[in-house]
Structures are given as C-alpha cells and as structure tokens.
Write a protein that holds these residues in place. Structure first.
Motif, PDB file in Angstrom:
ATOM      1  N   GLU A 114       0.834  -1.198   0.000  1.00 26.99           N
ATOM      2  CA  GLU A 114       0.000   0.000   0.000  1.00 26.99           C
ATOM      3  C   GLU A 114       0.874   1.256   0.000  1.00 26.99           C
ATOM      4  O   GLU A 114       0.620   2.203  -0.748  1.00 26.99           O
ATOM      5  CB  GLU A 114      -0.909  -0.032   1.225  1.00 26.99           C
ATOM      6  N   ASP A 115       1.912   1.242   0.838  1.00 25.69           N
ATOM      7  CA  ASP A 115       2.802   2.407   0.920  1.00 25.69           C
ATOM      8  C   ASP A 115       3.436   2.726  -0.428  1.00 25.69           C
ATOM      9  O   ASP A 115       3.454   3.871  -0.870  1.00 25.69           O
ATOM     10  CB  ASP A 115       3.916   2.151   1.953  1.00 25.69           C
ATOM     11  N   ARG A 118       1.124   4.048  -3.018  1.00 24.47           N
ATOM     12  CA  ARG A 118       0.805   5.451  -2.785  1.00 24.47           C
ATOM     13  C   ARG A 118       1.948   6.324  -3.300  1.00 24.47           C
ATOM     14  O   ARG A 118       1.744   7.367  -3.912  1.00 24.47           O
ATOM     15  CB  ARG A 118       0.556   5.711  -1.299  1.00 24.47           C
ATOM     16  N   LEU A 119       3.160   5.844  -3.081  1.00 25.40           N
ATOM     17  CA  LEU A 119       4.350   6.569  -3.514  1.00 25.40           C
ATOM     18  C   LEU A 119       4.347   6.824  -5.027  1.00 25.40           C
ATOM     19  O   LEU A 119       4.778   7.870  -5.497  1.00 25.40           O
ATOM     20  CB  LEU A 119       5.592   5.764  -3.125  1.00 25.40           C
ATOM     21  N   GLU A 121       1.611   6.848  -6.752  1.00 27.13           N
ATOM     22  CA  GLU A 121       0.262   7.379  -7.034  1.00 27.13           C
ATOM     23  C   GLU A 121      -0.617   6.401  -7.785  1.00 27.13           C
ATOM     24  O   GLU A 121      -1.288   6.748  -8.758  1.00 27.13           O
ATOM     25  CB  GLU A 121       0.375   8.708  -7.784  1.00 27.13           C
ATOM     26  N   GLN A 123      -2.510   4.103  -5.733  1.00 27.54           N
ATOM     27  CA  GLN A 123      -3.103   3.393  -4.595  1.00 27.54           C
ATOM     28  C   GLN A 123      -4.452   2.752  -4.929  1.00 27.54           C
ATOM     29  O   GLN A 123      -4.801   1.736  -4.363  1.00 27.54           O
ATOM     30  CB  GLN A 123      -3.212   4.290  -3.341  1.00 27.54           C
ATOM     31  N   SER A 124      -5.199   3.328  -5.872  1.00 28.30           N
ATOM     32  CA  SER A 124      -6.521   2.765  -6.157  1.00 28.30           C
ATOM     33  C   SER A 124      -6.490   1.741  -7.293  1.00 28.30           C
ATOM     34  O   SER A 124      -7.526   1.290  -7.746  1.00 28.30           O
ATOM     35  CB  SER A 124      -7.492   3.897  -6.500  1.00 28.30           C
TER      36      SER A 124
END
Lengths: 350, 285
Positions: A114-115, A118-119, A121, A123-124
């Motif tokens: 997840e991290d 997100r990094l 971009e 995450q979804s």
C-alpha cells in the motif's frame, strides 16, 4: 549500497561484448550508462543483475563479491525495458511478489504494498491487471515492484523507451524524485543522450564494450575525452585542422588560438552548434568564416542552420529565437558566422 | 465512379466477402462427403420418430458403463500425457538450435507412420514373448512375463504413444509465447527457479495445457484402433461398441444413437474445459 565493477570481460565467440569494464557507483548515486545499441551496456547490466556470468572480472555490491551469485541472492531491483509485469497477477500481487519470495508476514506485505503504491500514485489500482493500465502506469508498477523490498541497487533498463515524449519527461522527473527520496543507488541504461543529461548525477559513455568516459553531465558535454563521446553526446561540429603550437589552422576559419599548446600535426576541435554565432555580434569575434545557408530547421526556442563554409566544411549553428524577431537567415543566403576561441575544446586523439 | 446509393461501407464489406470464396472448395468437399453423411447417420437414430434407441443407450447398464469406461481411459491418457509432455515441452522451449531440431524430429517422426502400423509394433514389443518381456527375463529382472498386452496397461501405453505429440506441441507453443523476461524478473525479485516456475511460467502456460488436454481427451474418447488391438477385449470403448452394432448386428439406428451420445459428450467436455480455463486465458492475453 555501493556498487563496484572491476575489469569485467564477457566474450561471445570472437566478439568481446565487454572488454574490461571498470565502474564505481557511490551510495545513493544515479549513474547512467549511455551508449548506442550493441555497445555492451545491456550485457553489463545483466552481469550486475546476475543474468549473465562474466568471463573475467568482479562485481562487488556493498563490498560483497556477487559475481557468481544467482539473481535472487543479490537484492537488486530491476525495471525491464518492457516492464516484465506478471500479466496474470494484479498490480498489488505484482508488487507483493518480491516480499512474498522473502517470506515477509502477510500484514507487513499488505502495508508495504500500500505504501509503495501510494508513492507512485497508484493506490486505487491495486486490484487491476497490468493490461488494464496505460503504459505509464505499468512503468510505475514496475518501479514500485523494484523498490518495494528495499533493494541494495536499482537497475533501470531503458524503461522510458516505449512511452510518448510528454509522459516520458514527467516520468523521468518522477523516477528521479523517488530515487532521491529513497536514496537508492541507481544504474540507468539508455541510448538517449537527452535522457541521460536530464537524469544523471554522472554519466558513463559506453562504446564497443568499453567505457569511453565517465563524469558529470556538464563535463562530458563541454570536454569530451574522445571523438565518439563528442559526437554521441549532443550535436557537434568536429573541425579538422592542423595544430602548430598555440594555434590551429582550420579550413574556413583560418588560425584559431588554442587555450593549451598542442603538438604540431592534425587536430580535432569540438565546437558546439550553440557556440557558433550569427549576425551583428560576429564582427567582434576573432574567428570568423563566410558560408551559405544550406538548410534551416525551426525548433521553437531556437533554429538550427546548416551552412557550407567557403573553403571549408559544413557546420551546424544553433541560434536562439524570439517570437517577435525575424528569422536569422534564409536558405541560400550568404552570412558570416563566428565563435570565441574559449568555446572550443580540443578533442584528444585516441 | 461510385454508383449512386452505393454506400462505402457496403463496398468495404464486399471486398472482405471475396476472401470467403477461398474456403469454398474445401467446405464443399467436407459438406458433401462428410457433414451430410454424418447428419444422415444422426437422423437415423430417431428414425420413425422414436427415442427408443436413446432409451436403450441410457437405461442399459452396459452402454452407460462403457461410456464411463471410455471417459476413464480418456482421463487417464490425458493425465499421463500431461505429466510426460510438460517437461518435454519445457525443455524444447529452452533448447538450443540442435536440441530443438532433434527434439522436434523425434516428436514428429511418429506422424510419418500410420497409427495402425505403430499399434502393431506395440503388439510385437509388449506381448508375453515380446521384445520387452524377453529382455527383462534374459537380464533376470523378472521370472513371470509382465502383463503388458491385452489389458488396460497395453491400451494406455499405445494411446499415450500415439497422442503424446498433441500434448507437447500446444504446451510448447504457449511456453514460447511467454516473454523470457518474466521468469527472469521473478528470479531477480528473489524467487528460486522452481518458485518462479510455479508462480509465473506455469500459470502463463495454462492456455496450452488446457488446449492439449481438451485435444487429447476428445481424441481419446473416440479412439478405436489402439484399444481394439491392444485391449484384447478387456477394455471396451464406445467406438468399439458402435463398430460392433454396425458390423455384427447391422443395427444402424442404435449405432447412430450411440454416436450421437458420444458426439454430445465430447462437445460437452470440450465446452467444460474451455469454460474452466477461460479465466487463465483472459489473464494472459
């Protein structure tokens, strides 16, 4: 972690793909191997990643000899040219793969996937399959997968080749930002000199299985050590002439004073197209020549002119443009061009 | 000139339709000499508007058990072929030029001989006094000849031999389609070779596996010569029953009913395998 490549040789039959390569990459450094196809840069990358065992030489990773270690024991994150995402696994499963192979606890895997998503971009996008993503998104997944397990070294094998120019530029900056924030020692392989200049701390130019020159991008551009580097990196005018002590006689331009005396005999001077001036300011310059404009190419911020010098070779000039200013010269026009002697670099003869 | 009212899409479609003509000779031949007779045969099974023959096929325990036996044989042949073929296909997909040439030669060599000849060859090899049993006895490894012929073992050996290439080739083709960077990436990310295989290469080769399995199962289900010759009457396949009905009892309508059952079973299994593997196929293409 620090990477040290020492005297690597790899032969394929009579051909030496790598003819004794030495390379030091400092901790956290972004070093680019720049070279044309067939220069041996991919073979070098494979030897570092462990997909190729060199005939001679040593690969040290953080001081540890990994020359013969299988890829899985090297802790090297690699982004392949075509990304090599596993097509049957989702984005999250792809990114989790290196962690699962290291048998990390499930909760930790989930958190780190997840991290890192997100990094980059994404995450979804964890539940999607790679083919449901755009090229740029796939590239970011490949990057996430290569860094999620905290590799000792990041290898990038021409990862931007398949992307269109705009996307490529934004991803280049993104990769650079990520690399800096994670302080990842990175080796980047490309044949694109512009890309190399934009991204690198240092550049190593490779040709014919050898590193021709290694240094800061600006140094390589201004003071290439060989004719090949001068020609490959950026656009260049390589002016052939005859040196005699502190000056060189160049056809078209006459005597050009040299910063350092050269042994008498043939000499090659590098003159970047942007150092060749046109128009009113030329009269004040010591080195001048008359020439006919053969071709002009409009490039937006500047124009590129090809000129045939009277009693001399063809040269390229790059002149800055302003929207309101008239074009510098038309094709067929005879103009005077000139340069300042300190803008000239003597290319060492091999 | 465009004739008035003639839409450009119509012209485009006409051009594509022309290509269809290329298939017409073959379709005509198959239609007249194959499809039509098969349809006639199938029609025979319900001649006189009666489903009597189907009732007999469904209710008589003999016919049901033969159908199940046929499926069992087909399933076993498929499983054995898969186990034997996958490593061969994997090796071929990684082999060098010489290995590939030799492997392919060995694989395709049997196609140059008819199934009948190959099956007779097995009779010579597998019999009580066949080459294999005699060799084993001469070496002192066995005292009583192994029962290799006229039983399930013989049938399985013969059918696997005939059908093995049909399993190797699709798996080989699907392995070739896998980007070699994928297993490489898996190893680079920390996977030992066997885990890279199980997580990446094998799942991506499933389309070939399922194609091979479907092909072998369907071919096995209708096999005749090999089980007839090597089974010694102890392994009865549906095809043998059909042949018996036609040749010995001249009961064409019942043979037609059995054929229909076999055809439907084959198509059903084909559809089932296709559905089971559609997931993996979607993931890889």
């Amino acid at each position: 972690m620090q990477l040290s490549v020492q005297r690597i040789v790899r032969r394929f039959g009579p051909v030496a793909a790598l003819g004794g390569v030495d390379l030091e990459v400092a901790e956290g450094e972004f070093l680019t191997i720049l070279g044309p196809s067939g220069s041996g840069k991919t073979t070098l990358l494979k030897a570092i990643a462990g997909f190729e065992i060199p005939d001679e030489g040593t690969v040290l990773l953080g001081g540890e000899d990994v020359t013969l270690a299988p890829p899985r024991q090297r802790d090297v994150g690699m982004v392949f040219q075509n990304y090599a995402l596993f097509p049957h696994l989702t984005v999250a499963q792809n990114v989790a793969f290196p962690l699962e192979m290291r048998r990390r606890p499930r909760a930790e895997v989930a958190r780190r996937v997840e991290d890192v998503l997100r990094l980059v971009e994404l995450q979804s996008f964890g539940g999607r399959l790679p083919r449901q993503l755009s090229g740029g998104q796939q590239q970011r997944v490949a990057l996430a997968r290569a860094v999620v397990f905290g590799p000792r070294l990041l290898l990038l094998d021409e990862p931007f080749g398949a992307l269109d120019r705009k996307l490529r530029e934004s991803l280049q900056l993104e990769v650079r930002r990520l690399q800096r924030s994670l302080r990842l020692t990175t080796l980047f392989i490309t044949h694109d000199q512009e890309e190399a200049l934009i991204m690198s701390d240092r550049i190593a130019v490779m040709d014919k299985g050898r590193i021709q020159q290694i240094g800061l991008p600006g140094d390589l551009y201004a003071r290439p050590a060989t004719r090949f580097v001068a020609d490959f990196l950026g656009e260049s005018n390589l002016l052939e002439g005859t040196a005699s002590a502190a000056s060189a006689s160049i056809p078209g331009f006459g005597e050009v004073p040299l910063a350092a005396p050269q042994p008498a005999g043939p000499v090659t001077l590098l003159l970047r197209p942007e150092a060749l001036r046109l128009g009113g300011e030329v009269e004040a310059l010591p080195c001048r020549a008359r020439g006919t404009v053969v071709e002009t190419v409009f490039l937006g911020l500047s124009a590129k002119l090809r000129l045939r010098l009277q009693d001399g070779p063809e040269v390229l000039a790059r002149v800055p443009l302003r929207p309101s200013a008239p074009p510098p010269a038309a094709e067929g026009e005879v103009v005077t061009v000139g340069f300042s002697p300190e803008d000239v670099h003597v290319v060492p003869r091999a | 000139m465009l004739s008035p009212g003639l839409n450009r899409r119509v012209i485009a479609r006409r051009r594509e339709r022309g290509l269809f003509l290329l298939a017409v000779p073959a379709l005509l031949l198959l239609g007249v000499l194959f499809a039509w007779p098969v349809l006639r045969l199938l029609a025979m099974s319900v001649e006189g508007g009666t489903l009597e023959h189907f009732r007999k096929a469904a209710l008589d325990g003999l016919y049901v058990s033969v159908l199940l036996e046929s499926m069992k044989v087909a399933g076993m042949v498929t499983a054995i072929c898969l186990v034997l073929a996958y490593p061969v296909a994997f090796w071929l997909s990684r082999a060098g030029r010489l290995g590939l040439a030799l492997g392919m030669f060995a694989l395709l060599l049997p196609f140059w001989t008819s199934v009948l000849v190959r099956t007779y060859a097995w009779l010579v090899l597998l019999g009580r006094n066949g080459v294999i049993n005699r060799a084993l006895r001469d070496w002192g490894w066995i005292e009583v000849p192994l029962p290799l012929l006229h039983n399930m073992t013989g049938v399985l050996i013969g059918m696997v031999h005939v059908l093995l290439p049909y399993m190797v080739l699709p798996i080989y083709a699907s392995l070739l389609r896998i980007d070699p960077d994928l297993p490489r990436a898996a190893e680079g990310l920390g996977a030992p070779a066997w885990r890279a295989f199980l997580r990446v290469t094998f799942p991506l080769s499933l389309p070939g596996v399922s194609a091979g399995c479907a092909l072998i199962f369907v071919l096995s289900l209708g096999f005749f010569i090999t089980p007839a010759l090597l089974g010694g009457g102890r392994v009865i396949m549906v095809s043998m029953l059909i042949e018996q009905q036609v040749r010995e009892f001249l009961n064409w309508p019942f043979a037609a009913a059995l054929s229909t059952v076999l055809l439907v079973a084959t198509l059903a299994i084909y559809a089932l395998i296709g559905r089971l593997t559609r997931g993996s196929r979607l993931a890889t293409h």
